[in-house]
Scaffold this motif. Structure first.
Motif, PDB file in Angstrom:
ATOM      1  N   ALA A   1       0.827  -1.203   0.000  1.00 24.17           N
ATOM      2  CA  ALA A   1       0.000   0.000   0.000  1.00 24.17           C
ATOM      3  C   ALA A   1       0.861   1.253   0.000  1.00 24.17           C
ATOM      4  O   ALA A   1       0.568   2.214  -0.712  1.00 24.17           O
ATOM      5  N   ARG A   2       1.940   1.248   0.775  1.00 25.56           N
ATOM      6  CA  ARG A   2       2.851   2.392   0.820  1.00 25.56           C
ATOM      7  C   ARG A   2       3.465   2.634  -0.559  1.00 25.56           C
ATOM      8  O   ARG A   2       3.540   3.772  -1.037  1.00 25.56           O
ATOM      9  N   ARG A   3       3.886   1.554  -1.236  1.00 27.65           N
ATOM     10  CA  ARG A   3       4.464   1.690  -2.586  1.00 27.65           C
ATOM     11  C   ARG A   3       3.425   2.215  -3.568  1.00 27.65           C
ATOM     12  O   ARG A   3       3.725   3.074  -4.407  1.00 27.65           O
ATOM     13  N   ALA A   4       2.190   1.718  -3.478  1.00 29.81           N
ATOM     14  CA  ALA A   4       1.128   2.161  -4.390  1.00 29.81           C
ATOM     15  C   ALA A   4       0.812   3.639  -4.184  1.00 29.81           C
ATOM     16  O   ALA A   4       0.673   4.392  -5.147  1.00 29.81           O
ATOM     17  N   VAL A   5       0.713   4.062  -2.924  1.00 33.11           N
ATOM     18  CA  VAL A   5       0.420   5.467  -2.624  1.00 33.11           C
ATOM     19  C   VAL A   5       1.547   6.357  -3.115  1.00 33.11           C
ATOM     20  O   VAL A   5       1.305   7.410  -3.714  1.00 33.11           O
ATOM     21  N   LEU A   6       2.784   5.958  -2.894  1.00 30.71           N
ATOM     22  CA  LEU A   6       3.922   6.748  -3.369  1.00 30.71           C
ATOM     23  C   LEU A   6       3.881   6.885  -4.884  1.00 30.71           C
ATOM     24  O   LEU A   6       4.100   7.971  -5.428  1.00 30.71           O
ATOM     25  N   HIS A   7       3.567   5.796  -5.573  1.00 35.14           N
ATOM     26  CA  HIS A   7       3.477   5.834  -7.036  1.00 35.14           C
ATOM     27  C   HIS A   7       2.353   6.774  -7.488  1.00 35.14           C
ATOM     28  O   HIS A   7       2.523   7.553  -8.428  1.00 35.14           O
ATOM     29  N   LEU A   8       1.202   6.696  -6.807  1.00 35.28           N
ATOM     30  CA  LEU A   8       0.095   7.593  -7.141  1.00 35.28           C
ATOM     31  C   LEU A   8       0.475   9.051  -6.941  1.00 35.28           C
ATOM     32  O   LEU A   8       0.129   9.919  -7.758  1.00 35.28           O
ATOM     33  N   LEU A   9       1.182   9.332  -5.858  1.00 35.65           N
ATOM     34  CA  LEU A   9       1.577  10.715  -5.576  1.00 35.65           C
ATOM     35  C   LEU A   9       2.602  11.228  -6.582  1.00 35.65           C
ATOM     36  O   LEU A   9       2.585  12.405  -6.942  1.00 35.65           O
ATOM     37  N   LYS A  10       3.469  10.358  -7.044  1.00 39.11           N
ATOM     38  CA  LYS A  10       4.460  10.757  -8.050  1.00 39.11           C
ATOM     39  C   LYS A  10       3.814  10.992  -9.414  1.00 39.11           C
ATOM     40  O   LYS A  10       4.314  11.757 -10.214  1.00 39.11           O
ATOM     41  N   LYS A  11       2.709  10.310  -9.679  1.00 36.39           N
ATOM     42  CA  LYS A  11       2.026  10.400 -10.977  1.00 36.39           C
ATOM     43  C   LYS A  11       0.639  11.017 -10.798  1.00 36.39           C
ATOM     44  O   LYS A  11      -0.367  10.482 -11.254  1.00 36.39           O
ATOM     45  N   ARG A  12       0.593  12.153 -10.125  1.00 37.85           N
ATOM     46  CA  ARG A  12      -0.702  12.772  -9.803  1.00 37.85           C
ATOM     47  C   ARG A  12      -1.567  13.029 -11.021  1.00 37.85           C
ATOM     48  O   ARG A  12      -2.752  12.726 -11.025  1.00 37.85           O
ATOM     49  N   GLU A  13      -1.002  13.616 -12.046  1.00 36.89           N
ATOM     50  CA  GLU A  13      -1.791  14.007 -13.218  1.00 36.89           C
ATOM     51  C   GLU A  13      -2.245  12.800 -14.040  1.00 36.89           C
ATOM     52  O   GLU A  13      -3.357  12.794 -14.560  1.00 36.89           O
TER      53      GLU A  13
END
Length: 195
Positions: free
Chosen positions: A22-34
């Motif tokens: 979950a931490r990895r998924a959230v970090l990825h989502l935050l890096k690829k916001r747009e």
């Protein structure tokens, strides 16, 4: 707890995701916001606002009745009983079964306090009253609870004059339909047996 920790905690409750995933998924989502986060937020909002439970079979769809129940080309003489919507989707993914479905909403489980009253057994029985259904296929997992549910339903359906079959034993003991490969599902559906 900050917003990021809260999101990680919520994501960690999803099947297949633990705290680290979950931490990895959230970090990825935050890096690829747009390209990921914002479209995901919009899509989640659309799903929350528009997806309904089909009043006939229990499937999830944007319309009630669902696309499967509205499809006049489906075989109304066959009714496939599944535990959950994920199982219905797994069977639809292989494209072999052309009948209708009934989602029970789970399986009998004494340990979890799930009895016949908590499952969609009454709607299943009502669907059989018209006499159009000739075969009920019990597509339940090969778990102890799935087998118990299958035997219970076979007993309830026996006086109704419909053929009752189940998936072949190619489904591994302890296996859940949603996690099986397409070939195993195709063979299991084709080799179903009468109870």
């Amino acid at each position: 707890m900050n917003d990021i920790d809260k999101l990680i905690q919520i994501m960690g409750r999803l099947p297949g995701l633990g705290p680290r995933s979950a931490r990895r998924a959230v970090l990825h989502l935050l890096k690829k916001r747009e390209t990921l986060l914002h479209p995901l937020i919009e899509s989640l909002g659309d799903v929350a606002a528009h997806v309904k439970t089909c009043g006939i079979c229990g499937n999830l769809d944007a319309a009630d009745p669902c696309a499967i129940c509205r499809d006049a080309g489906r075989d109304t003489s066959q009714l496939c009983v599944v535990a959950d919507v994920g199982d219905l989707w797994a069977l639809e993914r292989i494209g072999t079964f052309k009948g209708r479905y009934q989602v029970l909403g789970g399986v009998l489980s004494a340990l979890d306090g799930i009895g016949p009253e908590q499952l969609a057994i009454a709607p299943l029985l009502r669907r059989l009253e018209g006499g159009e259904v000739k075969e009920v296929i019990l597509a339940l997992g090969a778990t102890v609870d799935g087998q118990t549910t299958g035997h219970y339903l076979a007993d309830r359906l026996q006086p109704m004059g419909v053929a009752v079959s189940r998936l072949a034993h190619g489904v591994p003991v302890g296996g859940e339909l949603d996690y099986l490969d397409d070939g195993t599902l195709i063979q299991a559906l084709k080799a179903r047996q009468k109870l």
